[in-house]
Structure formats: C-alpha cells, structure tokens
Design an enzyme around this catalytic site. Structure first.
Site, short mmCIF file in Angstrom:
data_model
loop_
_atom_site.label_atom_id
_atom_site.label_comp_id
_atom_site.label_asym_id
_atom_site.label_seq_id
_atom_site.Cartn_x
_atom_site.Cartn_y
_atom_site.Cartn_z
N SER B 80 1.06 -1.26 -0.18
CA SER B 80 0.10 -0.60 -0.13
C SER B 80 1.12 0.97 0.23
O SER B 80 2.05 1.31 0.44
CB SER B 80 -1.04 0.00 0.70
OG SER B 80 -0.30 0.46 2.11
N GLY B 81 0.24 2.20 -0.79
CA GLY B 81 1.31 3.73 -0.12
C GLY B 81 2.08 3.84 -1.05
O GLY B 81 2.18 3.43 -2.00
N ARG B 102 2.58 -7.35 6.25
CA ARG B 102 1.51 -8.41 7.08
C ARG B 102 0.63 -9.18 6.03
O ARG B 102 0.18 -10.01 6.70
CB ARG B 102 1.65 -7.89 8.36
CG ARG B 102 2.58 -8.38 9.05
CD ARG B 102 2.98 -7.60 10.13
NE ARG B 102 2.39 -5.25 9.83
CZ ARG B 102 2.69 -4.95 11.19
NH1 ARG B 102 3.05 -5.07 12.04
NH2 ARG B 102 2.22 -3.71 10.83
N TYR B 226 6.45 9.42 17.05
CA TYR B 226 7.22 9.27 15.98
C TYR B 226 8.33 10.01 15.91
O TYR B 226 8.65 9.17 14.93
CB TYR B 226 5.97 9.65 15.28
CG TYR B 226 6.52 9.79 13.76
CD1 TYR B 226 6.75 10.81 12.75
CD2 TYR B 226 5.59 8.36 12.85
CE1 TYR B 226 6.68 10.78 11.30
CE2 TYR B 226 6.10 8.58 11.93
CZ TYR B 226 6.35 9.36 10.65
OH TYR B 226 6.67 9.10 9.74
N LYS B 230 12.08 8.20 13.71
CA LYS B 230 12.20 8.50 11.70
C LYS B 230 14.03 9.33 12.41
O LYS B 230 14.44 9.18 10.90
CB LYS B 230 11.37 9.28 11.87
CG LYS B 230 10.23 9.56 11.31
CD LYS B 230 10.37 8.17 10.81
CE LYS B 230 8.93 7.50 9.51
NZ LYS B 230 9.35 6.51 8.47
N ILE B 259 2.01 12.24 2.97
CA ILE B 259 1.51 10.81 1.52
C ILE B 259 0.56 10.85 1.68
O ILE B 259 -0.40 10.37 3.10
CB ILE B 259 2.67 9.93 1.86
CG1 ILE B 259 4.46 10.55 2.25
CG2 ILE B 259 2.69 9.61 0.29
CD1 ILE B 259 4.87 9.38 2.24
#
Lengths: 312, 370
Positions: B80-81, B102, B226, B230, B259
């Site tokens: 995805s994405g 997954r 987050y 990163k 995104i």
C-alpha cells in the site's frame, strides 16, 4: 544584556540527575551543589552512588541543601517513577524543578556483527535511559504545575555519524527527535527543554567504550580531542542558565549544531551564520577524509570478517 | 572492489570540488559595499567555471545512473501507499520485484496491480507475507524472496514499512513510546541488518533505501511517538553511509512530508487537534509523486532524498556533514531556510501557546490534572 537577569539560578532548586554517580552526571551534580541546589543523584550501582555522595557533601554550601542518592534503573517507566517518588519525598512530595538526564552508555561495534537483542539493548542504553525518565518527569511536572526543566544529554553523534556507531547514533538522534517535539509541545506547559551534544568526554564510560571500539573508528577519531566531565558539566549548566535549547561544548560542536539546526531555535543567528559557513566548507572536506579512511580499511576488514567466520 | 570504487567516485569527486566555491560567495556581503572591479569579474569567472563544471559533470556522469532493469528490488510496506507506488514504478522500469507486508489480502491485490504493469515475461513479481519488524521476520522474508533468484539476495531494498500514531507526550506510556519506535525505527532497521548480512556474505554490492520523514529534520507538538524513530532512522543511515563503504553497499534515505495514503487517514483519526491545526495549510503528495522522487534520487545516487521545496529547505539546513546533491543549490536553499524557517517556527510556537487554555481543559477531562 537586557535579559541577563533572567538567567536560571540553581540555588534552592531541586535538581534530579540520572547517571549522577560518574562522568558528566557526577560533575554536573557537584556543580549544582556548589551553586546551592538541592541535588538527587540516581544510578544503579550502590557503591558508586555512595562514593559520589561523599564527593557531593564536600561541596555543600548550606545546611539546608538536601543532597541524596538513589539506586534505581531509570530505563523504564516503572524504575523512573520509583526514583522520582523517592526523590520527591524529602521535598514534601514536590517533584524536582530540573531533570538532568545524563544516563547512557556506548558500545561501538560493526553493523555486520549486530543482532536484534544487541540493537535493542543498545537503543535502550542510549535512548531508553533518558526517554522514560523524561516521560515520568513530564507527567509529574504537569500534574503539579511545576514549570521546570528537562535537560537531555545526546552527543555530537546525534548530529552526524561514522563507522562503528550503528547502534549508538540512532539513539542519540532519537533523543534529539524527542527533544525537538517536546520543545514545541511543552510551550503548552511552560516547561523548558534543553539538549546537550558533547563530543568525547574523558570519563569511565569512555574507557569502557574504547576497549571494544573498532580499529577503523579509533583511527578516524585519533586526532579528536575531548573534554573533561567537569568542563562538559560547566558547558551544560551555562547553556541551561542562558536558556539555550541546543547546548554544545566546543567549536566542532557549534559547527555541527549550526549546520544541522534546520528550524530549531538558534542561540545567536549572527554567530550561527559564521559557524554554518565554516561547516559548509570544512565538513565536506572532513567527511571526504573519513570516507577515504573507511575505504582504505576494506582489505583489513575482509580479513577480519574471514577470521570471524562471517564470510568464507 | 574497483568497480564499486568507480561507482562511488562520481559521488565523491563533485563533493571535493564544490566546497571551495562556498568561500568566494561567503565574502560576497563584505565586498558588496565597495566592490573592486577585479573582485566582481573574478567572481563572475568563478561562477562561470562552476557552471561549466556542473554541466560537464552532468554530461559525463549521467550514464552512471542506477538502472532498475533486471535488478531484484525488495520492498517492505509494499502492499500500500508509497511502497506499492514504488513497486509499480520499478515493475514499469523492468525490475524484478518482491513486495513484503503482513496482510495477505492486500498483498494479493497489490500483486494484481503489479502484474498490470509487467514489461517482460521474465520479470519475477512476487508477494510475501511477513512481519519485518524483527530480525527473524526480515531474514525469513529475504530468504523467501531470494529462493526464486537461485538464493541470490535482492540488489536493492526499499524499506517503506512504517506507521504513525501522533499523540500528546503526557498521554504516553512506556509501551506506547516503544510501540512508536517499533512502527518507525524497528520496522526498517532489522530488514537493513538482515539485508546487509546477506549482501556481504554473497558479495552483492547492493543498495538500501530507508524511508524516514521530514519529521526527522524537525518536530512539533504531537510527534513524540514518531519523531524519535524517524530521527533514529537518519542516525542509522548516517552511520551505514560511512560504514558500508567497507562493502560497496550504497545507502539512501528519503524524507517525505505528508503523503495521501491509507496510513495518513489512520493517523489523522487520533492526531491531536493542535497538530492538525498547525498542519492545516500543508499540502501533501500522492504516493506516486513520492515514489517518483525516491526512485529519481536513488538513480542519481543522492544520499538524502526529499520531495518538494520545503523538503529541500529542511534538508539543506539540517545536512551537517552529510553529502549534498548540489553544493551550489544548497547555498540558495540554505539562505532561504536561515531566514524563512525561524519565521515559520515562530508562527508554529505562537499557535501552540495560543492552545494552552484549551489544552488545560483537555488535561482536566483526561484526569491528568485536577
């Protein structure tokens, strides 16, 4: 000039220092005691804590100062909570005013020799050692309405990295990531966030890490000079007093700070322009020489890999 | 060893040339007051020489672009994405592609999409269901993907696995912080480790592409679960960019911003209001645009890869000692950032401070304060 009176004064404040029984943490604790603060040092080893406490008492300024040591592992929320509660007791339950998070160790090694367990434990030693204390401290300060200070201790290896630090730099970069988000978020509470980026510190931790450090890393670092824990502690305290967000210790630190600041608040835009320009020219040149040293090491490294049975 | 040194050479040589050019430009403000004619003309000469060098370099080394054709590309988060968009792009360019994720259903659908873009019958396009956020999971996934290539490990790893769950720090627990690290850092680090070990063992001079975020160059309220992970990805990439020169393995790391993916929808469900407010004027990119930028950056051999103007501003002002794609352009970006980013920062800080009262109500409602 106008705001020099706004300098933060440790006198009468309760300072909570993790990693406070040795190295930069102990040196900071000594400095804070000298300035009249109440100091709680936290570490794991009882013996070292006792020896450290003896050292702190030598610098006591007044009988009112509450100077204590606490044996806890702070790399978990539970451990940090217990340490915080213990330290707050002599202060009527009021949480400390300033948290100096000096806990952390380094185990330089080749990436190819890592495994999940080692990577996790190393991140715990560089990031987890401070993040969970920050969590507990923040919650308590907010609950009690204490407009305190959170001081992280990262490393210049939180600004850049080289061969050998694949399990250390991520943690030191992560501390910066946390500090950057909290610096923004804690405007909600009036809690100040600071983060120091020292280079080499001549501490027991440094002796330990050099025993295992890859030769090529030692070679790259051979021209580096370092600082004493006392000097680093002075720089950190000065930075905190002046309200600096990023705190660096020497010229190189300043060059890296200015060259990686992004949108992070700068201490002085004028001097940063100078440091950034120096960095713009000098850092790529330095980088090139580091890369050459690594490439020149390839053959010796292949032998090393064969010896270790990593390749045929 | 020689071929990989040669492959690195085009990347190193421009770096060596360019720093000297910063000097004359740095003295510009000073000489502006009373510019002697010889200074202006020598500056013009330097600029011309620079430009010529740039053009020559572009012409000479354009043939050294990395070509995905026939290469085995291993993509985590590939169902995805951005991961899926990258997979499609690579299939279109003639690569063999293994996507890993997954969810079996999503993988099957993704594989169907990849097949639609197949260029030749000998492209090996496969989907593998594994959790890669552990060393064993990553190693198993790599092993499975290598089987159809006679045991040869992939040539390029695109590590797009990751998720985001923004929240206030005071709402976190140890588990939540660790979960944040798991879905940002560990989601990619173990695959990089397993991939490196195989590449070194097999003597494959491959490449590893991390996908971090602009939130590795800066951070704001709400991203304490987050940003650390990163930023950590950048720390790892910086180390490996140096260390893996021992093996001729190239490292790249992308720093996209918003995104428009299913992941983005998810994160916005729980994102603090104040964070949403700060981001409300942000634009975003489609996964396809991000994938295009990532592939272009990898092909050009760029270490740091960003998408869009703001990405370049942050990258150039946070680069430090990291290699820059263009030392000339970065002077421009750097100056704009030096002035523009603090202004932006100031407005973000004001927005946060203005939120204090509402936040106090929130804390009371959550029982965190009296």
């Amino acid at each position: 000039m106008f705001f020099s009176s706004k300098k933060w004064d440790p006198r009468g404040r309760h300072c909570f220092v993790t990693g406070g029984s040795s190295g930069a943490g102990l040196a900071l604790a000594v400095l804070l005691v000298k300035r009249g603060a109440h100091v709680s040092i936290v570490a794991r080893n009882e013996e070292r804590l006792q020896a450290a406490l003896v050292e702190l008492e030598k610098h006591r300024q007044s009988s009112e100062q509450i100077i204590k040591s606490y044996s806890f592992a702070v790399n978990s929320e539970a451990g940090s909570t217990a340490a915080l509660q213990a330290a707050s007791e002599p202060h009527g339950g009021r949480c400390p005013d300033a948290f100096f998070l000096c806990a952390g160790t380094s185990r330089p090694s080749f990436w190819i020799e890592q495994n999940e367990a080692l990577m996790r434990s190393d991140l715990d030693a560089s990031y987890g050692a401070q993040a969970f204390t920050a969590l507990v401290a923040s919650k308590e300060m907010v609950k009690q309405g204490v407009k305190g200070k959170l001081v992280f201790v990262s490393s210049v290896l939180g600004y850049f990295s080289i061969v050998g630090y694949s399990t250390y730099s991520p943690g030191k970069f992560a501390l910066r990531g946390l500090a950057e988000s909290l610096q923004s978020e804690f405007l909600l509470y009036g809690i100040d966030v600071h983060i120091a980026f020292p280079g080499t510190i001549y501490s027991p931790g440094y002796e330990a890490e050099n025993k295992v450090k890859p030769k090529v890393t030692l070679k790259i670092e051979e021209t580096d000079s370092g600082s004493t824990p006392e000097y680093v502690a002075e720089c950190i305290l000065k930075g905190v007093q002046k309200g600096r967000f990023h705190i660096t210790v020497d010229f190189i630190g300043n060059v890296f700070r200015a060259s990686t600041a992004g949108s992070s608040p700068r201490n002085s835009y004028i001097t940063d322009l100078f440091y950034a320009l120096v960095g713009y020219v000098a850092l790529p040149i330095w980088r090139n020489s580091v890369d050459s040293t690594v490439r020149a090491h390839r053959q010796e490294h292949q032998e090393y890999l064969k010896q270790k049975g990593i390749i045929g | 060893m020689n071929s990989s040194a040669a492959r690195n050479l085009p990347l190193e040589l421009p770096e060596y040339e360019k720093p000297n050019n910063a000097l004359p430009l740095a003295s510009f403000p000073v000489s502006m007051a009373f510019p002697p004619p010889w200074t202006s003309s020598s500056l013009a000469l330097v600029a011309l020489a620079l430009l010529t060098a740039l053009v020559i370099r572009a012409m000479l080394f354009s043939s050294k672009k990395w070509d995905p054709r026939g290469q085995h590309c291993f993509i985590t988060g590939g169902s995805s994405g951005t991961g899926l968009a990258l997979a499609v792009l690579l299939v279109q360019r003639g690569a063999h592609v293994s996507i890993v994720a997954r969810n079996g259903e999503r993988l099957a659908k993704a594989l169907e999409m990849l097949e639609q873009h197949r260029q030749t019958s000998n492209q090996i396009l496969k989907a593998y269901s594994f959790a890669v956020d552990s060393e064993s999971g990553s190693a198993a996934a790599l092993n499975a993907a290598s089987k159809l290539h006679e045991g040869r490990c992939p040539d390029a790893l695109f590590l797009c696995a990751g998720a985001s769950a923004p929240a206030f720090f005071v709402d976190q627990t140890e588990e939540a912080l660790k979960a944040g690290m798991q879905m940002t850092y560990w989601a990619q680090a173990f695959t990089a480790l397993a991939g490196t070990k195989e590449m070194v063992k097999q003597g494959v001079k491959g490449r590893i592409v991390f996908v971090s975020s602009v939130l590795a160059f800066f951070s704001i309220v709400g991203y304490s679960p987050y940003s650390p992970g990163k930023f950590a990805l950048r720390g790892l990439a910086e180390t490996l960019h140096s260390e893996l020169k021992l093996y001729g393995i190239s490292i790249h790391i992308a720093f996209p911003a918003t995104i428009y993916t299913p992941g983005y929808e998810e994160e916005n469900k729980t994102k603090p209001k104040i964070t949403l407010k700060i981001e409300e004027s942000d634009g975003g990119d489609s996964p396809e645009a991000v994938a295009t930028a990532i592939l272009k950056g990898v092909q050009r051999g760029n270490f740091h890869i960003t998408t869009g103007f703001l990405g370049e501003l942050f990258r150039s002002s946070a680069a430090g000692a990291s290699p820059r794609p263009s030392y000339l352009l970065d002077i421009v970006y750097g100056l704009i950032s030096f002035i523009g980013l603090p202004i932006w920062r100031h407005s973000v800080d004001s927005t946060v401070k203005a939120h204090q009262k509402e936040h106090r109500e929130y804390l009371r409602a959550q029982g965190l304060v009296a």
